[in-house]
Design a protein around this motif. Structure first.
Motif, PDB file in Angstrom:
ATOM      1  N   GLU A 644       0.846  -1.190   0.000  1.00  0.00           N
ATOM      2  CA  GLU A 644       0.000   0.000   0.000  1.00  0.00           C
ATOM      3  C   GLU A 644       0.883   1.242   0.000  1.00  0.00           C
ATOM      4  O   GLU A 644       2.046   1.186   0.396  1.00  0.00           O
ATOM      5  N   PRO A 645       0.364   2.413  -0.433  1.00  0.00           N
ATOM      6  CA  PRO A 645       1.146   3.658  -0.418  1.00  0.00           C
ATOM      7  C   PRO A 645       1.594   4.000   1.002  1.00  0.00           C
ATOM      8  O   PRO A 645       0.884   3.740   1.973  1.00  0.00           O
ATOM      9  N   ALA A 646       2.780   4.577   1.103  1.00  0.00           N
ATOM     10  CA  ALA A 646       3.329   4.990   2.395  1.00  0.00           C
ATOM     11  C   ALA A 646       3.405   6.518   2.395  1.00  0.00           C
ATOM     12  O   ALA A 646       4.402   7.090   1.952  1.00  0.00           O
ATOM     13  N   PHE A 647       2.342   7.162   2.888  1.00  0.00           N
ATOM     14  CA  PHE A 647       2.257   8.613   2.824  1.00  0.00           C
ATOM     15  C   PHE A 647       2.932   9.252   4.038  1.00  0.00           C
ATOM     16  O   PHE A 647       2.696   8.849   5.178  1.00  0.00           O
ATOM     17  N   ILE A 648       3.767  10.239   3.756  1.00  0.00           N
ATOM     18  CA  ILE A 648       4.352  11.071   4.804  1.00  0.00           C
ATOM     19  C   ILE A 648       4.213  12.521   4.363  1.00  0.00           C
ATOM     20  O   ILE A 648       3.906  12.806   3.195  1.00  0.00           O
ATOM     21  N   GLU A 649       4.434  13.423   5.298  1.00  0.00           N
ATOM     22  CA  GLU A 649       4.423  14.846   4.972  1.00  0.00           C
ATOM     23  C   GLU A 649       5.859  15.342   5.075  1.00  0.00           C
ATOM     24  O   GLU A 649       6.430  15.389   6.159  1.00  0.00           O
ATOM     25  N   GLY A 650       6.450  15.669   3.907  1.00  0.00           N
ATOM     26  CA  GLY A 650       7.846  16.062   3.934  1.00  0.00           C
ATOM     27  C   GLY A 650       8.276  16.697   2.633  1.00  0.00           C
ATOM     28  O   GLY A 650       7.503  16.880   1.694  1.00  0.00           O
ATOM     29  N   ASP A 651       9.555  17.018   2.605  1.00  0.00           N
ATOM     30  CA  ASP A 651      10.175  17.649   1.446  1.00  0.00           C
ATOM     31  C   ASP A 651      10.762  16.535   0.583  1.00  0.00           C
ATOM     32  O   ASP A 651      11.676  15.813   1.003  1.00  0.00           O
ATOM     33  N   ALA A 652      10.256  16.375  -0.658  1.00  0.00           N
ATOM     34  CA  ALA A 652      10.695  15.293  -1.530  1.00  0.00           C
ATOM     35  C   ALA A 652      12.184  15.371  -1.811  1.00  0.00           C
ATOM     36  O   ALA A 652      12.896  14.360  -1.807  1.00  0.00           O
ATOM     37  N   GLY A 653      12.688  16.576  -2.058  1.00  0.00           N
ATOM     38  CA  GLY A 653      14.115  16.729  -2.345  1.00  0.00           C
ATOM     39  C   GLY A 653      14.972  16.300  -1.175  1.00  0.00           C
ATOM     40  O   GLY A 653      16.018  15.660  -1.342  1.00  0.00           O
ATOM     41  N   MET A 654      14.545  16.644   0.046  1.00  0.00           N
ATOM     42  CA  MET A 654      15.326  16.260   1.221  1.00  0.00           C
ATOM     43  C   MET A 654      15.308  14.746   1.415  1.00  0.00           C
ATOM     44  O   MET A 654      16.346  14.138   1.749  1.00  0.00           O
ATOM     45  N   ILE A 655      14.131  14.097   1.237  1.00  0.00           N
ATOM     46  CA  ILE A 655      14.055  12.648   1.395  1.00  0.00           C
ATOM     47  C   ILE A 655      14.936  11.962   0.354  1.00  0.00           C
ATOM     48  O   ILE A 655      15.627  10.976   0.645  1.00  0.00           O
ATOM     49  N   GLU A 656      14.923  12.484  -0.913  1.00  0.00           N
ATOM     50  CA  GLU A 656      15.800  11.935  -1.942  1.00  0.00           C
ATOM     51  C   GLU A 656      17.260  12.072  -1.532  1.00  0.00           C
ATOM     52  O   GLU A 656      18.081  11.170  -1.762  1.00  0.00           O
ATOM     53  N   LEU A 677      20.065  -3.246  -0.023  1.00  0.00           N
ATOM     54  CA  LEU A 677      18.620  -3.440   0.085  1.00  0.00           C
ATOM     55  C   LEU A 677      17.989  -2.172   0.645  1.00  0.00           C
ATOM     56  O   LEU A 677      18.333  -1.732   1.750  1.00  0.00           O
ATOM     57  N   VAL A 678      17.069  -1.589  -0.132  1.00  0.00           N
ATOM     58  CA  VAL A 678      16.305  -0.413   0.313  1.00  0.00           C
ATOM     59  C   VAL A 678      14.859  -0.861   0.458  1.00  0.00           C
ATOM     60  O   VAL A 678      14.263  -1.392  -0.503  1.00  0.00           O
ATOM     61  N   ALA A 679      14.289  -0.699   1.659  1.00  0.00           N
ATOM     62  CA  ALA A 679      12.943  -1.220   1.929  1.00  0.00           C
ATOM     63  C   ALA A 679      12.143  -0.231   2.746  1.00  0.00           C
ATOM     64  O   ALA A 679      12.697   0.612   3.464  1.00  0.00           O
ATOM     65  N   THR A 680      10.814  -0.342   2.638  1.00  0.00           N
ATOM     66  CA  THR A 680       9.893   0.442   3.463  1.00  0.00           C
ATOM     67  C   THR A 680       8.867  -0.495   4.070  1.00  0.00           C
ATOM     68  O   THR A 680       8.511  -1.518   3.480  1.00  0.00           O
ATOM     69  N   LYS A 681       8.431  -0.171   5.263  1.00  0.00           N
ATOM     70  CA  LYS A 681       7.338  -0.914   5.895  1.00  0.00           C
ATOM     71  C   LYS A 681       6.675  -0.008   6.925  1.00  0.00           C
ATOM     72  O   LYS A 681       7.294   0.922   7.457  1.00  0.00           O
ATOM     73  N   THR A 682       5.417  -0.285   7.208  1.00  0.00           N
ATOM     74  CA  THR A 682       4.650   0.468   8.199  1.00  0.00           C
ATOM     75  C   THR A 682       4.776  -0.244   9.546  1.00  0.00           C
ATOM     76  O   THR A 682       4.570  -1.452   9.633  1.00  0.00           O
ATOM     77  N   VAL A 683       5.155   0.498  10.585  1.00  0.00           N
ATOM     78  CA  VAL A 683       5.351  -0.090  11.912  1.00  0.00           C
ATOM     79  C   VAL A 683       4.530   0.690  12.931  1.00  0.00           C
ATOM     80  O   VAL A 683       4.277   1.888  12.771  1.00  0.00           O
ATOM     81  N   GLN A 684       4.116  -0.007  13.978  1.00  0.00           N
ATOM     82  CA  GLN A 684       3.410   0.608  15.099  1.00  0.00           C
ATOM     83  C   GLN A 684       4.351   0.595  16.297  1.00  0.00           C
ATOM     84  O   GLN A 684       4.696  -0.466  16.815  1.00  0.00           O
ATOM     85  N   VAL A 685       4.770   1.757  16.723  1.00  0.00           N
ATOM     86  CA  VAL A 685       5.713   1.879  17.844  1.00  0.00           C
ATOM     87  C   VAL A 685       4.914   1.961  19.141  1.00  0.00           C
ATOM     88  O   VAL A 685       4.025   2.811  19.279  1.00  0.00           O
ATOM     89  N   GLY A 686       5.213   1.069  20.089  1.00  0.00           N
ATOM     90  CA  GLY A 686       4.519   1.056  21.373  1.00  0.00           C
ATOM     91  C   GLY A 686       5.284   1.792  22.454  1.00  0.00           C
ATOM     92  O   GLY A 686       6.404   2.268  22.260  1.00  0.00           O
ATOM     93  N   ARG A 697       8.883   7.693  19.787  1.00  0.00           N
ATOM     94  CA  ARG A 697       7.636   8.016  20.456  1.00  0.00           C
ATOM     95  C   ARG A 697       6.555   7.086  19.924  1.00  0.00           C
ATOM     96  O   ARG A 697       6.644   6.600  18.804  1.00  0.00           O
ATOM     97  N   PRO A 698       5.533   6.802  20.701  1.00  0.00           N
ATOM     98  CA  PRO A 698       4.489   5.872  20.259  1.00  0.00           C
ATOM     99  C   PRO A 698       3.713   6.423  19.070  1.00  0.00           C
ATOM    100  O   PRO A 698       3.550   7.635  18.909  1.00  0.00           O
ATOM    101  N   GLY A 699       3.233   5.517  18.237  1.00  0.00           N
ATOM    102  CA  GLY A 699       2.429   5.913  17.083  1.00  0.00           C
ATOM    103  C   GLY A 699       2.759   5.068  15.863  1.00  0.00           C
ATOM    104  O   GLY A 699       3.531   4.105  15.928  1.00  0.00           O
ATOM    105  N   GLN A 700       2.171   5.454  14.714  1.00  0.00           N
ATOM    106  CA  GLN A 700       2.386   4.722  13.464  1.00  0.00           C
ATOM    107  C   GLN A 700       3.422   5.464  12.621  1.00  0.00           C
ATOM    108  O   GLN A 700       3.316   6.683  12.434  1.00  0.00           O
ATOM    109  N   PHE A 701       4.404   4.720  12.091  1.00  0.00           N
ATOM    110  CA  PHE A 701       5.501   5.326  11.355  1.00  0.00           C
ATOM    111  C   PHE A 701       5.823   4.482  10.111  1.00  0.00           C
ATOM    112  O   PHE A 701       5.524   3.285  10.046  1.00  0.00           O
ATOM    113  N   ILE A 702       6.435   5.167   9.142  1.00  0.00           N
ATOM    114  CA  ILE A 702       7.027   4.492   7.987  1.00  0.00           C
ATOM    115  C   ILE A 702       8.507   4.285   8.293  1.00  0.00           C
ATOM    116  O   ILE A 702       9.219   5.235   8.623  1.00  0.00           O
ATOM    117  N   CYS A 703       8.959   3.038   8.213  1.00  0.00           N
ATOM    118  CA  CYS A 703      10.372   2.720   8.457  1.00  0.00           C
ATOM    119  C   CYS A 703      11.061   2.531   7.109  1.00  0.00           C
ATOM    120  O   CYS A 703      10.756   1.585   6.363  1.00  0.00           O
TER     121      CYS A 703
END
Length: 912
Positions: A644-656, A677-686, A697-703
């Motif tokens: 599924e898409p991994a949406f974040i709010e950020g600067d595309a140039g900086m992430i690149e 290996l470059v990978a992404t996954k959605t994780v729930q931090v407790g 910090r707790p919450g949902q993140f893209i790793c």
């Protein structure tokens, strides 16, 4: 039931509804070496309860789960119905609440089946039976002593002759002190002789009083000195002249106690036995000696003065315990003065009232049942601890000993002893004992020689978790010497650390001088030390970031001057062609330097960010072709993204830039090729994970993870990888700002970094970025900007750097604007007043001297002219300037800037 002898097997009752568990328990008994046990199994809880109350077993094992009932319920019911055998509760799993409930209900121990072995089972049974036997023996001794005092006290209150009274006292001594012969003499002070008054026993009575051999003084001297004596069991020290009688009767022990009143001898009582006396026998004799002495004196006084009633009262009144009599209706018929001392109630007011009225309401039903059995002569005696109400409304703990009244009249008599202080001490001991027992951290006790004498459950569990065979091994190696040093100096030793299997334990030693022991309190501080190290590392990076931001700010001012003048010269039509190329080199160098400062600002999170909602998976797919070319053919690139898409709010140039920096470092770490290996996954931090990682910090993140199979890094390098200008590459091969920039970008995106590396294995970076629920934006390509136009408006320029202020003035005048200059906010206010506020735009630096910032200056001028246009400029970025930079009417220009950029922003602001 009678306690078994050492040769008789212990009778064990097992109440267990599971046959498999019964078979398992039976096998454990068979494994006990030298153990002699007679095991009886009862499957039904009700039948088990009936077996318990018969008191025919030495120890009882009760399962906690018994169908609809629990073992604690059976335990309580058995104790309420008079079960005296110790009961051990068995359970399938250890639960603190069940353990506490079992102990409060009266269980002798609490064993967990999964941890049970033959050794621990045998030890628990041995301890429980030993405690029960010791308690029974102590209770019997106390009951015997109480009965002894009561019988002597009642004998002393009888209106008989002195011989009859002393005969009863001697009989009580033989009966309760295990004496085979008891004799009482009275002392004639005028003749200086002892006169035998009573002799009771099962052995032949010798003639005369005890004669002493040459090693002792004479009996009258002993009486005069008031010294008790105990010859036990040395025959040669026996104070009896007739040695033949001693040998014939097998006498090995003799104890005597002078009867004294106010240091004046009254008489002597002596007991003989063919068995050694207990060391406490003299204390037991002393408990009645004063009363007997008073009786002797009273009888003598009665003969002389005829005041028998007065002396009779004085004997009873001298006893500390309450002596009472109760009729068959339960009413007090006699109380001595100790009643008033203990309860505060007057004797006259209490006589005739029911004893029940003075028992605590919560204890009345139980106490009355026990008492009635004695009154009705169902029991020969009773001993009960209960609470009596005092006259002030409080209650006192007392021990009541009662026996049926002699004769045909129904009723009872006995003693009441105040045990309130003892109960308080026992409660305090239980409370203090609970502290080490239920402490979640290890608690141990060391003797004066350093040997281990106690450890709590937490210490055993820690030793097990650290795979240490001996619990003492979790202590520091020098624990024995430390304990001895603490006892010698009386000083505590704190925070003694030891490392076992990569876990750090901190120990503190506290000497208990009164008991000659040392208490050791331990704590696993591994996680705390790791967190402290991570926090110190984060603080160091933060301080370096602040330094980098300050350097970048000042450097941006210099670059603005260099690039501005170079671009102005390049824009001149009459520029000498020979100067064009050098000026172009200067401009390009200034641009490259500006790039370095932007990287520094990214590390310090001071770079202007252009956030939007983006799919990091799509960004990675678009970037993968460039990464293939960047890495080369000898490095295999693998991309693994979430479906599924991994949406974040950020600067595309900086992430690149983050991904590119990781990839470049990975390429350099794999000179002979490898795998990335470059990978992404959605994780729930407790919460638990966040507590172990200070930045998390707790919450949902893209790793986003980037893992290579390169050369790896050691711990020293890992501790410095985010520092600006730190690099392991050769000189000229890197600036040392790559990972520093990555650190700043990730922090600016409200995320955090984690890295693991091993020499010869490779390195893995993980970037955690918060997931956004906003909708992705559609990016529209902007058209090329039109040519910059100038104007005729008036601009107030406020800049504290003179050279930079002169450059900005030249640029604005090149575009035909009227420029008014000021070096500070205070100076700008003077220029405003001089021009009467006839100014169209304020161009101000944010950080200035003389106590007024650019924001404060703009607020002051806008209060005078609300429609005043304002442009802020700074070597810092907008986010360091404060949250007001995010207002819709705020225009910000980052230094360094080229002249066209300044002209373009001024025109746009004026036309807005």
């Amino acid at each position: 039931m009678q306690s078994p002898t050492h040769n008789e097997p212990l009778k064990v009752l097992l109440i267990e509804d599971d046959e498999d568990d019964f078979i398992l328990t039976k096998s454990l008994f068979s494994e006990i070496q030298g153990g002699r046990f007679q095991l009886e199994w009862v499957k039904n809880p009700a039948a088990g309860l009936e077996a318990l109350v018969l008191n025919q077993h030495d120890i009882c094992l009760v399962d906690y789960r018994l169908g609809a009932q629990t073992g604690v319920e059976v335990l309580r019911a058995a104790l309420e119905r008079g079960c005296t055998s110790p009961i051990i509760l068995l359970t399938g799993q250890g639960e603190h609440e069940i353990d506490l409930e079992a102990m409060q209900a009266g269980a002798a121990d609490y064993l967990i089946k999964s941890r049970l072995d033959a050794c621990s089972l045998e030890r628990s049974i041995r301890y429980a039976v030993g405690r029960q036997r010791a308690a029974a023996a102590a209770a019997a001794d106390q009951a015997r002593l109480a009965a002894f005092g009561a019988e002597v006290g009642l004998a002393l209150t009888r209106r008989d002759s002195l011989d009859a009274i002393l005969h009863r006292c001697a009989a009580a001594m033989s009966n309760y002190l295990q004496a085979e012969l008891s004799r009482i003499w009275t002392f004639d002070p005028e003749a200086g002789l002892l006169q035998l008054q009573a002799s009771v026993g099962t052995i032949t009575d010798p003639d005369g009083y005890p004669q002493c051999n040459s090693r002792t003084t004479s009996p009258p001297d002993l009486i005069a000195e008031g010294k008790p004596f105990l010859f036990n069991p040395a025959l040669k020290e026996t104070p009896v002249a007739d040695r033949d009688w001693v040998k014939r009767e097998g006498i090995v022990a003799c104890a005597g106690y002078p009867l004294m009143l106010e240091e004046r001898p009254v008489g002597l009582m002596v007991i003989y036995s063919s068995q050694p006396f207990a060391p406490t026998v003299l204390q037991e004799m002393s408990s009645v000696a004063n009363g007997i002495a008073l009786c002797v004196e009273r009888k003598r006084s009665e003969e002389a003065l005829g005041a028998s009633e007065v002396r009779y009262r004085s004997v009873v009144e001298s006893i500390k315990e309450v002596i009472f009599q109760v009729n068959d209706a339960g009413q007090w018929t006699f109380l001595n003065p100790a009643w008033t001392e203990i309860t505060g109630f007057k004797i006259k007011e209490s006589l005739g009232k029911s004893f029940v009225d003075y028992v605590h309401p919560e204890d009345r039903e139980r106490h009355c049942e026990v008492f009635q059995e004695v009154i009705q002569r169902g029991k020969s005696f009773c001993r009960d601890e209960t609470r009596f109400i005092a006259s002030d409304g409080t209650f006192r703990w007392v021990e009541v000993y009662a026996q049926p009244t002699l004769g045909t009249d129904l009723g009872t008599s006995g003693t009441i002893t105040d045990i309130t202080e003892r109960k308080r001490a026992e409660a305090e001991i239980r409370k203090l004992a609970a502290f080490p027992r239920f402490n979640p951290d290890p608690v141990l006790e060391l003797a004066s020689d350093g040997t281990l004498t106690y450890l709590n459950q937490a210490a055993s569990e820690m030793a097990l978790s650290l795979t240490v065979a001996d619990a003492a091994a979790i202590l520091p190696p020098c624990a024995s010497a430390t304990a001895q040093e603490c006892l010698r100096t009386g000083q505590s030793r704190l925070r003694q650390e030891i490392c076992i299997n990569e876990r750090t334990l901190s120990w503190s030693f506290f000497p208990i001088l009164a008991n000659h022991v040392v208490h050791c309190y331990g704590q696993d501080v591994t996680d705390r030390l790791n967190l402290e190290a991570q926090l110190l590392h984060a603080q160091r990076l933060e301080s370096v970031g602040q330094l980098a931001a300050g350097v970048a700010h000042d450097f941006n001012n210099i670059l603005t001057i260099i690039q501005g003048h170079a671009d102005r010269l390049l824009g001149m039509a009459d520029l000498d062609p020979r100067a064009g190329d050098p000026l172009k080199q200067v401009s390009d160098a200034a641009s490259r330097a500006a790039g370095l400062t932007r990287q520094l600002l990214m590390f310090s999170r001071k770079q202007v960010m252009q956030p939007r909602v983006l799919d990091i998976n799509g960004l990675l797919r678009d970037l993968s072709k460039m990464l293939h070319r960047l890495l080369g053919d000898d490095i295999a690139l693998e991309c693994s993204c979430t479906p599924e898409p991994a949406f974040i709010e950020g600067d595309a140039g900086m992430i690149e830039q983050v991904i590119m920096n990781f990839s470049v470092n990975a390429r350099d770490a794999m000179p002979k090729g490898g795998r990335l290996l470059v990978a992404t996954k959605t994780v729930q931090v407790g919460d638990a994970y966040a507590q172990q990682h200070p930045d998390a910090r707790p919450g949902q993140f893209i790793c986003l993870s980037v893992a290579d199979s390169g050369c790896g890094m050691d711990r020293e390098t890992l501790n410095r990888i985010y520092e600006p200008f730190f690099t392991t590459k050769p000189v000229g091969k890197g600036t040392g700002l790559g990972l520093a920039t990555v650190y700043g970008i990730v922090k600016q995106h409200q995320g955090w970094l984690e890295v693991t590396s091993e020499i010869g294995v490779g390195t893995t970076f993980k970037v955690y970025l918060p997931v956004t629920t906003k909708t992705a934006e559609v990016v529209v390509e902007k058209a090329a900007p039109p040519a910059v136009k100038g104007g005729r408006e008036t601009i107030l320029l406020v800049e504290d750097e003179p050279v930079l202020r002169e450059l900005a003035q030249m640029i604005l005048k090149d575009y035909a604007y009227e420029v008014l200059e000021a070096c500070s906010g205070v100076d700008a206010l003077k220029v405003w007043e001089k021009r009467g506020g006839n100014i169209d735009l304020l161009l101000t630096d944010m950080v200035m001297p003389e106590g007024m910032t650019g924001r404060e200056l703009a607020d002051e001028l806008r209060s005078r002219k609300p429609d005043l246009k304002v442009i802020y400029t700074s070597g810092y970025s907008a986010d360091i300037m404060g949250r007001d930079m995010g207002r819709r009417d705020t225009v910000f220009l980052q230094k360094p800037y080229p002249p066209p950029k300044l002209a373009e922003m001024v025109r746009a602001c004026l036309d807005k």
